[in-house]
Each structure stands twice: as C-alpha cells, then as structure tokens.
Design an enzyme around this catalytic site. Structure first.
Site, PDB file in Angstrom:
ATOM      1  N   ASP A  42       0.869  38.727  62.384  1.00  0.00           N
ATOM      2  CA  ASP A  42      -0.218  38.579  61.423  1.00  0.00           C
ATOM      3  C   ASP A  42      -0.338  37.091  61.092  1.00  0.00           C
ATOM      4  OD1 ASP A  42      -2.243  39.218  59.667  1.00  0.00           O
ATOM      5  OD2 ASP A  42      -1.051  40.560  58.434  1.00  0.00           O
ATOM      6  N   ASP A  92     -11.693  38.968  63.160  1.00  0.00           N
ATOM      7  CA  ASP A  92     -11.337  40.191  62.449  1.00  0.00           C
ATOM      8  C   ASP A  92     -12.627  40.950  62.156  1.00  0.00           C
ATOM      9  OD1 ASP A  92      -8.577  39.624  62.245  1.00  0.00           O
ATOM     10  OD2 ASP A  92      -8.906  38.389  60.471  1.00  0.00           O
ATOM     11  N   ARG A 124     -16.148  39.728  59.602  1.00  0.00           N
ATOM     12  CA  ARG A 124     -16.526  38.306  59.483  1.00  0.00           C
ATOM     13  C   ARG A 124     -17.980  38.082  59.869  1.00  0.00           C
ATOM     14  NH1 ARG A 124     -12.214  38.176  56.519  1.00  0.00           N
ATOM     15  NH2 ARG A 124     -10.245  38.166  57.657  1.00  0.00           N
ATOM     16  N   HIS A 136      -0.646  39.119  51.588  1.00  0.00           N
ATOM     17  CA  HIS A 136      -1.330  37.839  51.433  1.00  0.00           C
ATOM     18  C   HIS A 136      -0.728  37.051  50.267  1.00  0.00           C
ATOM     19  CE1 HIS A 136      -4.372  39.988  53.827  1.00  0.00           C
ATOM     20  NE2 HIS A 136      -4.745  38.790  54.223  1.00  0.00           N
ATOM     21  N   LYS A 165      -2.659  47.140  64.222  1.00  0.00           N
ATOM     22  CA  LYS A 165      -1.964  46.406  63.176  1.00  0.00           C
ATOM     23  C   LYS A 165      -1.739  47.329  61.974  1.00  0.00           C
ATOM     24  CE  LYS A 165      -6.274  44.467  61.296  1.00  0.00           C
ATOM     25  NZ  LYS A 165      -7.103  43.268  61.138  1.00  0.00           N
ATOM     26  N   ARG A 173      -9.504  50.722  54.863  1.00  0.00           N
ATOM     27  CA  ARG A 173      -9.323  50.123  56.186  1.00  0.00           C
ATOM     28  C   ARG A 173      -8.497  51.053  57.075  1.00  0.00           C
ATOM     29  NH1 ARG A 173      -6.538  44.526  55.106  1.00  0.00           N
ATOM     30  NH2 ARG A 173      -6.808  44.332  57.359  1.00  0.00           N
TER      31      ARG A 173
END
Length: 553
Positions: free
Chosen positions: A338, A156, A164, A268, A255, A225
């Site tokens: 996801d 990601d 990351r 999440h 996405k 984002r």
C-alpha cells in the site's frame, strides 16, 4: 511495435541499456497498447531457440518465456536500474514533465496518478485528451532507457468513494453494490467496462478491487468499498470483477492483505492491529485473497496492518511473516505495498527507511514512497551495506518485469470511450437497490416529495431522476439522503447512498439502501420510489437485526 533497428540504434545513444541488450537476445515486445503478441527470438548468438517448456504457465498469468526474458533483463541492469524497477511513484500537481524526468532519472517501473494529477477541462470535467497525453508521456518515461516492456501507469479507481477520474468517464456505484446484486457475471462486466474506459486514457494498472471483508459499522476505512460482509461473497464477486479488469487489459491488485475491513483504525492515520488468530483470518479475511490467488490474478497489495499472530507490532507491508503467509497461500505474482506515505508507515519508519525493509521482507513493488529519491537511495544503500540482499532485490525486479513483459505481450487493450459504461452502471444500481422496510410493490411515494440531506449535487441528481420518473420535487413526504459519514435521519423515506448502517437507527417507515450516488443510481432509486421497478437487491451486510440477505423477495 518497437522496431528492432531503432532499439539497436538506441544502444549507441544511451549509457544504461544492458536491459535492451538482454531483451534483444530473447524477447521483443510491442509497445503499450499493441494487441499483437510478440514471439521469443530464436536466432540471436548464444540464445537457444524457444522450446515447448517456454510456454509453461507460472500460475499467475505469465509463462516461463516471460520469466526467462525477465531474468535476462534484470541480469543486465545496474543496481540503480533494479532499485528503480521496484518503485512506483506519485507526484504533485499537473507538472507531468518534471515527474517524467524523475521516472527517467531513477529508472522507475512507472507512476500512479492521483486526483490532483487529473487535468480538468473548462467544463470542470476530466480533460480526457490531456489525461491521455499525460499518461503517454509517463509511459515514454518508463521506457526511456530502452526497456522492451510497458511501464506501469496506475490509478485508484474502485467506484463509489474512491475514484480519481470522474465525468466524462462513467461514474460507478460503490463496490458493495455488487455484493447486494449477488451476480458474478454482472461484477465481471462492470470490471471490464470500468477498466476499458481507463485503458482509453492510458492506464494499464488499477489498484482495485478492495478484497477486504467489512465487519460493519466499526470499520472506519473500507465500508462500502467492500463487496460484502460475507467472505464467500466477497471472494466470488471480487474475483469476477478482477477477471473482468484483466479482460480489458488492465492489471488488478487485490487489496489490502491480510484484510483491512475488520480493524478499527484507519491506516492512513495510524497502525491498525488485527487481533484475530491465523485460523480466524483464514476462515474470514484471507478467503477473498485465497480466491484471487487460486484464480491466478497477478497482484496482491499488502496493507499497513499489524497482525500479532504473524509478527507483533510490524505492519504486514514490511513483515516477513506476512509475506511468508501470502506465499504459503500459493501466490506467485507481484506483492505490492500500500502507499508508503501513509501514517501507519511514516510514523514508525521515517525517511523512507520502509522501502528496503519491505523489499527485504518480501515485497516486490513499493508504492508511493514519501520521497521517491530518498527511497531509491535507501534501496541502493541497503544493497551495498548488505541489509537488503542483492538476490532479494533481483527476485523482486524479476517478478515486476515478468508481469510487465506478460502485460505487453499478451494483454490486448480493449479501450472504450469515456461514459460508455453508463447503461451498465445503472443496471448495477438497479440490481443492487435494497428495500429494508416499506412496500416491495407499487409506489413508495406519492406524486410529489421533498428531498433533504446529502450534498447539493445529490439533491440535484435526485430531483432530475425523480422528474424523469414522474415524481415532482418540492412538497409532500420527505425523502432523506444519507451520504458518506452522515448519521441516522428522521423522514418518511431514508435512503443510504453509501454503506447502509445508518438506516438501522433512522426513523422512517421506508428504508432503502442504494450504495451509490451517481446519476444512474438516482435513476434506479426514482424508478423504485415511483413503483416502476422492483428492488431486487439483498443486504450484503447486517444492519442491526436485519442480517445479510434481507430485502424484498
């Protein structure tokens, strides 16, 4: 290049090699990273010579030859191999070898690398040599049973908050920067440069960009984002960014279908509910996905979002109606879920029962199950008991293999050195920086300022950039930095480093949206504060009464 003789020899040394046998009858491909395309074979027994029909495009990158070779390969797989081919797993920590053995044992399509898997050098930066060694090992593991196509090695890396891999790789500003800059070519250049650095350390998949259209401050998950609060801007800029990624040989994934930017729950932690009608979704949230599909992009990621207009109470990632809508839009590529270890899924579907359910609904690739062993076993069991039709698993595996074959055959890796995108990263911030209030020409601050807010690193970066621009730090008017999740401020100059919404209620004569906190972003900010550069960016979202498009003229 994988040598034909070595592939034949390997057939005698492994028990699970019908895949390679099938490919030897049709299509032999270069190893990951090779740039020369392979040609379908014409002389194997029982194999017809390729025809003009084999070059027929499929509408999402691959050609008919890739689909034909994938069909042959999947037909030669065991049930256990097929179950692995539709799984992309994560792992904990730095024990790459242990995970590689799991990839081999379960015949997985590949791996995703998360932040805790990234090796650090003594300097605290990413150890790029160790990272490349790790991705190479994971690549070998994905090909261990003789597969003639690259494994999927993903990460990601959106830029901004979600990245990351940090220094010495280029640090990119938040994706909202591209909406503020309003330049499709700039977004394409950035997508290409970001991906070329990823390719240099062994990645061929980046689960980016976020095609979500943000609704504003009530959006707790996507925020900066998102490229924009405008569906049309998000569609254009996001598609350009994705095409740049493909140019570097890295597979993008738009996405989070059908859009995570207009729901108020973080998936999440729980299950968001998207209450819009289908007509409303098609006019807003689905537009960037439609643009990605129309552009022939290879992957769409489905989000864990319930859409009552499609299938009440069921996350889109496991909803047959949601996948049907995606296919109705013309999507022919790989539908990837996801991460299946997120709260919206694990609360409702324990013990990785979601994996076969998602496949049965229409998913092709299952990302990050909580336990890949459990998910693999659940898929095998579901096929054996009939709850997951064998034909559906075959279809999913064929799509994934088709993409991997195409990636290996026709997507040359244009790798670049870590940090090579620094100048472009600064250009993005220079084009994006937006003055909401305060002077549009000349210096905004005097020869010295005080800086507050943000993190210690933010303040240090600001100080270094300010000194370079000829502005001292230590006394004078206050420049307040507003980081991710921080609220309004009172200062002489308020600077939003992430989404610009906190500027609305900040008490400051000058308000600036920066959309980034890299050193390059701070250099762009310092130049504007010192009056040495303009602020050409325009708000890509509404900030209170200031609508999209506000900024200096």
């Amino acid at each position: 290049m994988v040598k034909l003789q070595l592939m034949r020899e390997s057939l005698h040394n492994r028990n699970l090699l019908p895949v390679t046998a099938a490919l030897l009858a049709g299509l032999v491909l270069p190893a990951a990273g090779c740039s020369s395309p392979a040609t379908p074979g014409a002389g194997s027994p029982g194999q017809a010579a390729p025809s003009a029909h084999s070059a027929q495009p499929l509408g999402w990158g691959p050609e008919q030859a890739d689909a034909d070779a994938a069909a042959r390969a999947v037909a030669g797989m065991s049930l256990e191999q097929k179950a692995g081919q539709v799984l992309l797993a994560s792992f904990s920590g730095l024990d790459v070898e242990a995970h590689a053995k799991t990839v081999e044992r379960l015949h997985l399509a590949g791996s995703i690398v998360m932040g805790d898997n990234v090796p650090a050098a003594a300097s605290g930066q990413v150890d790029t040599a160790a990272m490349r060694a790790a991705t190479d090992r994971l690549q070998r593991a994905a090909r261990a049973d003789g597969r003639g196509w690259p494994g999927l090695i993903g990460v990601d890396q959106e830029g901004g908050l979600v990245a990351r891999l940090r220094a010495p790789l280029t640090e990119w500003p938040a994706p909202m920067s591209y909406g503020a800059a309003g330049s499709d070519p700039l977004a394409a250049d950035a997508g290409r440069a970001l991906s070329a650095e990823l390719a240099g350390v062994g990645f061929n998949v980046d689960f980016a960009p976020a095609a979500d259209v943000t609704m504003g401050p009530a959006d707790p998950t996507i925020g900066a984002r998102s490229f924009s609060g405008s569906p049309d801007t998000a569609a254009a800029v996001g598609t350009a960014f994705s095409k740049g990624m493909l140019d570097a040989g890295v597979l993008p994934a738009a996405k989070h279908f059908p859009g995570h930017g207009s729901v108020s729950v973080n998936s999440h932690q729980g299950l968001p509910v998207q209450g819009a009608s289908l007509d409303q979704l098609r006019a807003r949230d689905l537009k960037p996905f439609q643009a990605a599909i129309d552009a022939g992009l290879p992957m769409v990621m489905t989000g864990h979002i319930s859409v009552p207009a499609l299938q009440p109470g069921v996350p889109a990632s496991v909803s047959a109606a949601s996948y049907a809508e995606l296919r109705r839009m013309g999507f022919k590529g790989v539908a990837v879920t996801d991460a299946m270890n997120m709260g919206a899924i694990t609360e409702q579907f324990p013990n990785d029962s979601s994996a076969p359910l998602a496949l049965a609904a229409g998913a092709d690739l299952i990302l990050m199950p909580a336990s890949v062993d459990t998910a693999h076993a659940a898929i095998v069991s579901a096929v054996r008991n009939g709850s997951l039709p064998a034909a559906r698993l075959d279809e999913a595996a064929r799509r994934v293999v088709t993409m991997q074959l195409w990636r290996g055959r026709s997507q040359p890796t244009r790798a670049s050195a870590p940090g090579s995108g620094s100048a472009l990263s600064e250009k993005v911030s220079q084009e994006a920086i937006t003055v909401l209030s305060g002077p549009c020409k000349g210096p905004i601050v005097p020869a010295s300022v005080r800086v507050t807010g943000g993190t210690e690193q933010d303040r240090a970066r600001f100080a270094a950039a300010a000194r370079q621009a000829g502005v001292g730090v230590g006394s004078g008017p206050v420049v307040a930095l507003i980081g991710y999740g921080e609220g309004p401020v009172t200062a002489d100059v308020a600077v939003a480093l992430d989404a610009p919404w906190p500027l609305e209620k900040s008490a400051a004569p000058a308000k600036i949206a920066l959309y980034g906190r890299s050193q390059e972003a701070f250099e762009a900010l310092a130049a504007v504060l010192a009056g040495k550069a303009p602020a050409p960016g325009k708000l890509p979202v509404a900030v209170g009464a200031q609508g999209p498009g506000a900024g200096c003229t």
